[in-house]
Write an enzyme that holds these catalytic residues in place. Structure first.
Site, mmCIF file in Angstrom:
data_model
loop_
_atom_site.group_PDB
_atom_site.id
_atom_site.type_symbol
_atom_site.label_atom_id
_atom_site.label_comp_id
_atom_site.label_asym_id
_atom_site.label_seq_id
_atom_site.Cartn_x
_atom_site.Cartn_y
_atom_site.Cartn_z
ATOM 1 N N ARG A 127 0.834 -1.218 0.000
ATOM 2 C CA ARG A 127 0.000 0.000 0.000
ATOM 3 C C ARG A 127 0.860 1.256 0.000
ATOM 4 N NH1 ARG A 127 -3.398 2.839 4.215
ATOM 5 N NH2 ARG A 127 -5.288 3.584 3.214
ATOM 6 N N ILE A 179 -7.099 7.922 -0.280
ATOM 7 C CA ILE A 179 -6.996 6.476 -0.486
ATOM 8 C C ILE A 179 -7.914 5.853 0.562
ATOM 9 C CG2 ILE A 179 -4.976 6.268 1.053
ATOM 10 C CD1 ILE A 179 -3.912 4.018 -0.700
ATOM 11 N N SER A 180 -8.715 4.870 0.154
ATOM 12 C CA SER A 180 -9.690 4.285 1.076
ATOM 13 C C SER A 180 -9.001 3.572 2.229
ATOM 14 C CB SER A 180 -10.590 3.292 0.343
ATOM 15 O OG SER A 180 -11.232 3.905 -0.752
ATOM 16 N N GLN A 181 -9.707 3.516 3.342
ATOM 17 C CA GLN A 181 -9.242 2.783 4.525
ATOM 18 C C GLN A 181 -9.133 1.286 4.182
ATOM 19 O OE1 GLN A 181 -12.277 2.911 7.489
ATOM 20 N NE2 GLN A 181 -11.119 1.700 8.966
ATOM 21 N N PRO A 182 -8.048 0.617 4.575
ATOM 22 C CA PRO A 182 -7.913 -0.809 4.262
ATOM 23 C C PRO A 182 -9.127 -1.652 4.663
ATOM 24 C CG PRO A 182 -5.827 0.017 5.050
ATOM 25 C CD PRO A 182 -6.810 1.151 5.191
#
Ligand code: SAH
Length: 214
Positions: free
Chosen positions: A33, A59-62
C-alpha cells in the site's frame, strides 16, 4: 515500515473487524500500500485509515477496501469475470481487484490521479486493468455488462446507468448518501430489471461528483 510484520498486523486488524475472506486478506497482505501514497505519508501506509492523495481525495481505509471486495466476491458467488470500478483514485482498490478478478475496468474523473494510478499498476505488473478518464456516473457502457461494479465515491442516489450495466445476477457495491452514508449491495435479479438491495453498514466516502477534471 513496509516489513511483513507491519502488514501482518494490519491483516490481523482486518480479521478482528470481521473480514473473513482468505483470498482477499492474502491479496492485501501481499499488496504494497505504501507505493500508492506520496513519500511524505508512506510511513502511515499500514495504518487502518484513509489518507490524502491530493486533489481533495483520499486512499480508502484498508478495512473498507477489504469489506467491499469481500462483499463483491461473496455476492457474485464465484462468478466474477469482469468488474467496473468507479473512482480509481490512488489505484489501491483497483490493484486488489486486479489480483482477484480476470478483467478490471476503472474510471476516474481527475486525470492526474488516473495517470499516477496507471504507473503504479504497471510497476506491480498488473496488466488486466483498463482505465478511462471519464465521469463514472455514466459507467463504461462499451465494455459492459459487468458481473460486478464497485464505487469508491458516494452519490446521493444510485446512478441508473450503473444498474443498467450490470449483467444478469450482477452485483453493485456502492456507498450512498451525503453527510450520512450507508454501504449498499444491489443484485440484479436474473435477466430482469428487478434489483434486490441490502443496506450493509455506515461508511464515509468522498462525494461522487459529475463531470471531469484535468
Ligand atoms: N479506491 C480509491 C478511492 C479514491 S477516493 C483509493 O483507494 O485510492 C474516490 C475517487 O473517486 C476520487 O479519486 C474521485 O476523484 C473519484 N470520483 C468521484 N466521483 C467520480 C465520478 N463521477 N466518476 C469517476 N470518478 C469519480
Amino acid at each position: 515500515m513496509t516489513s511483513l510484520r507491519t502488514r501482518e498486523r494490519l491483516i490481523q486488524r482486518l480479521r478482528d473487524q470481521g473480514v473473513t475472506n482468505m483470498r482477499v486478506l492474502d491479496v492485501m497482505l501481499n499488496t504494497p500500500r505504501h507505493i500508492f501514497l506520496d513519500e511524505a505519508l508512506s510511513h502511515r501506509a499500514y495504518e487502518d485509515t484513509a489518507l490524502p492523495i491530493g486533489h481533495g481525495q483520499t486512499i480508502s481505509q484498508p478495512y473498507i477496501v477489504a469489506r467491499m471486495t469481500e462483499v463483491l466476491l461473496g455476492a457474485a458467488g464465484g462468478n466474477l469475470q469482469k468488474v467496473l470500478e468507479v473512482g480509481t483514485g490512488s489505484g489501491y482498490q483497483t490493484s486488489v481487484l486486479a489480483q482477484l478478478v480476470p478483467q478490471v475496468y476503472s474510471v476516474e474523473r481527475i486525470k492526474p490521479l488516473q495517470d499516477k494510478a496507471r504507473d503504479r499498476l504497471r510497476q506491480l505488473g498488473l496488466r488486466n486493468v483498463q482505465m478511462r478518464h471519464a465521469d463514472g456516473g455514466f459507467g463504461w457502457p462499451e465494455a459492459g455488462p459487468y458481473d460486478g461494479i464497485i464505487s469508491t465515491a458516494a452519490p446521493q442516489a444510485i446512478p441508473d446507468e450503473l444498474l443498467k450495466q450490470l449483467a444478469p445476477g450482477g452485483v453493485l457495491v456502492i456507498p450512498v448518501g451525503g453527510r450520512e452514508q450507508q454501504l449498499h449491495l444491489v443484485i440484479r435479479d436474473g435477466e430482469s430489471d428487478k434489483f434486490v438491495t441490502r443496506v450493509l453498514e455506515p461508511v464515509k466516502f468522498v462525494p461522487f461528483l459529475s463531470g471531469t477534471a484535468r
